[in-house]
Every structure is written in structure tokens, then in C-alpha cells.
Design a protein around this motif. Structure first.
Motif, PDB file in Angstrom:
ATOM      1  N   UNK A 197       0.882  -1.291  -0.010  1.00 27.44           N
ATOM      2  CA  UNK A 197       0.274   0.028  -0.144  1.00 27.44           C
ATOM      3  C   UNK A 197       0.786   1.287   0.122  1.00 27.44           C
ATOM      4  N   UNK A 198       0.514   2.165  -0.516  1.00 25.68           N
ATOM      5  CA  UNK A 198       1.256   3.496  -0.676  1.00 25.68           C
ATOM      6  C   UNK A 198       0.705   4.622   0.069  1.00 25.68           C
ATOM      7  N   UNK A 199       1.346   5.566   0.563  1.00 26.15           N
ATOM      8  CA  UNK A 199       1.020   6.674   1.265  1.00 26.15           C
ATOM      9  C   UNK A 199       1.282   7.976   0.642  1.00 26.15           C
ATOM     10  N   UNK A 200       0.581   9.093   0.992  1.00 25.36           N
ATOM     11  CA  UNK A 200       1.070  10.346   0.547  1.00 25.36           C
ATOM     12  C   UNK A 200       2.208  11.024   1.504  1.00 25.36           C
ATOM     13  N   UNK A 201       2.606  12.012   1.119  1.00 28.82           N
ATOM     14  CA  UNK A 201       4.024  12.728   1.889  1.00 28.82           C
ATOM     15  C   UNK A 201       3.732  13.021   3.158  1.00 28.82           C
ATOM     16  N   UNK A 202       4.571  12.605   3.928  1.00 30.69           N
ATOM     17  CA  UNK A 202       4.516  12.565   5.350  1.00 30.69           C
ATOM     18  C   UNK A 202       3.188  11.995   6.174  1.00 30.69           C
ATOM     19  N   UNK A 203       2.592  10.963   5.306  1.00 29.32           N
ATOM     20  CA  UNK A 203       1.111  10.634   5.674  1.00 29.32           C
ATOM     21  C   UNK A 203       1.427   9.036   6.196  1.00 29.32           C
ATOM     22  N   UNK A 204       0.475   8.620   7.002  1.00 26.82           N
ATOM     23  CA  UNK A 204       0.626   7.080   7.516  1.00 26.82           C
ATOM     24  C   UNK A 204      -0.870   6.718   7.611  1.00 26.82           C
ATOM     25  N   UNK A 205      -1.926   7.500   7.184  1.00 24.58           N
ATOM     26  CA  UNK A 205      -3.287   7.129   7.247  1.00 24.58           C
ATOM     27  C   UNK A 205      -3.847   6.187   5.990  1.00 24.58           C
TER      28      UNK A 205
ATOM     29  N   UNK B  29       5.423  -6.725   8.324  1.00 23.57           N
ATOM     30  CA  UNK B  29       4.848  -5.558   7.633  1.00 23.57           C
ATOM     31  C   UNK B  29       5.965  -4.605   7.547  1.00 23.57           C
ATOM     32  N   UNK B  30       6.514  -4.214   6.528  1.00 23.96           N
ATOM     33  CA  UNK B  30       7.586  -3.285   6.336  1.00 23.96           C
ATOM     34  C   UNK B  30       7.118  -1.789   6.222  1.00 23.96           C
ATOM     35  N   UNK B  31       7.647  -1.027   6.958  1.00 22.08           N
ATOM     36  CA  UNK B  31       7.495   0.265   6.595  1.00 22.08           C
ATOM     37  C   UNK B  31       8.481   1.008   5.860  1.00 22.08           C
ATOM     38  N   UNK B  32       8.281   1.719   4.795  1.00 20.51           N
ATOM     39  CA  UNK B  32       9.460   2.324   4.180  1.00 20.51           C
ATOM     40  C   UNK B  32       8.836   3.904   3.853  1.00 20.51           C
ATOM     41  N   UNK B  33       9.827   4.913   3.471  1.00 20.34           N
ATOM     42  CA  UNK B  33       9.914   6.086   3.374  1.00 20.34           C
ATOM     43  C   UNK B  33      10.770   6.511   1.984  1.00 20.34           C
ATOM     44  N   UNK B  34      10.088   7.752   1.584  1.00 16.00           N
ATOM     45  CA  UNK B  34      11.199   8.401   0.355  1.00 16.00           C
ATOM     46  C   UNK B  34      12.440   8.923   0.925  1.00 16.00           C
TER      47      UNK B  34
END
Length: 173
Positions: A69-77, A103-108
Motif C-alpha cells: 500500500x502507498x502513502x502520501x507525503x508525510x502521511x500514514x493514514x 509488515x515493512x514500513x518504508x519512506x522516500x
């Protein structure tokens, strides 16, 4: 008296400089090891056609909408698109109650290392909490944040950054 003041001033400066020193970064855990298809034959259902076995990681990949699943900038909703993906994952996980996931969490790449690790953690936990709300036992799920350490897309543009802001569900075993 002047000698004491000078000594205190030098000691204070030394402490201030030491406080600003960079801390050694924590080491990240090693990447999940995936066995190449050439080392082991695919699990089968017994038909001899190369079908994947029910409840396997390959079955998960084949059966769910996506593992990411993908997220918006600075978002985790969790937005409606992510809900649909996580709903398909929850349905699959409900069919196989003995399967464990990470579940792996990733950022840009933008943001500090610490900020990105925290945001990646919040993203992974948001996905975990959603799946738990759908009836999946939290004991079956672990989370890990990689921050920006494992990008899926290279590049320093919005298209690459959007792909790297994600949570990925990995079936264990």
C-alpha cells in the motif's frame, strides 16, 4: 579566581562540543532472504502442474490485490485504495490462520534518518492495526521500519518518491 573562570569556560565549551557530536547510527536488521526459484522447485498442490500451494507466499502474491500500500507525503493514514488492498489481504489471512506476516514500513529519501524510521514504523503499524481491526490476530503480525534505506524506485523525483512511501506485507515461512 580568573584561573577557575577560565577552566570552567574551557570545560563548558568542551561539553558543548561533545554534546553536538554525531551519534553512531543504529544498524538495521538484515534484509529478508528470498530463495531464488532455481534453488528449490515451487510448492505444488499435487497436480504436477507447478501450481503454488495454498497458504504459501506465492499463493498470497497470486491471491491478493497487492502486497503493497502507498502513502502520501508525510502521511500514514489508510486511504480508500489502501483499504481495498488490506481487505483482500485480511480475507486471505483469515483463510490461513497459521500464517505469520511481517509488515515493512518504508519512506522516500527526504527527511532525516530518525524521522523516516519513525514514519516507516507508523506506516507499518497503521497497516497492522487495520488488519487487526479486520479480525487478524496481532500475534501473527510483526512490523519493521526501514525508513528510506530500501527504496523500490531510484530517482529524486515525485514519481520515485511516491513508490517508496509504502508498507509491504511479507508472508513468512
Amino acid at each position: 579566581m580568573a584561573k577557575i573562570k577560565t577552566t570552567l569556560l574551557i570545560a563548558t565549551c568542551g561539553l558543548a562540543i561533545a554534546a553536538c557530536a554525531k551519534k553512531r547510527p543504529e544498524t538495521l536488521p538484515p534484509a529478508p532472504v528470498e530463495t531464488p526459484a532455481t534453488e528449490a522447485p515451487p510448492a505444488t498442490t499435487g497436480t504436477g502442474t507447478g501450481d503454488v500451494s495454498p497458504g504459501s507466499a506465492a499463493d498470497f502474491q497470486r491471491s491478493v490485490t497487492s502486497n503493497t500500500i502507498n502513502f502520501g507525503l508525510d502521511q500514514y493514514d489508510i486511504d480508500p485504495g489502501a483499504r481495498a488492498i488490506l481487505d483482500s489481504q485480511a480475507e486471505w489471512l483469515a483463510r490461513y490462520p497459521d500464517v505469520r506476516i511481517t509488515i515493512e514500513g518504508h519512506c522516500d529519501e527526504r527527511g532525516t534518518r530518525e524521522y523516516n524510521l519513525g514514519l516507516g514504523d507508523r506506516r507499518a503499524n497503521a497497516a497492522k492495526n487495520y488488519l487487526a481491526a479486520k479480525g487478524i490476530s496481532p500475534a501473527r503480525m510483526t512490523t519493521i521500519s526501514y525508513g528510506s534505506e530500501r527504496p523500490v524506485a531510484t530517482g529524486s523525483d515525485e514519481a520515485a518518491w511516491a513508490q517508496n512511501r509504502r508498507a509491504v506485507t511479507i508472508v513468512l515461512g
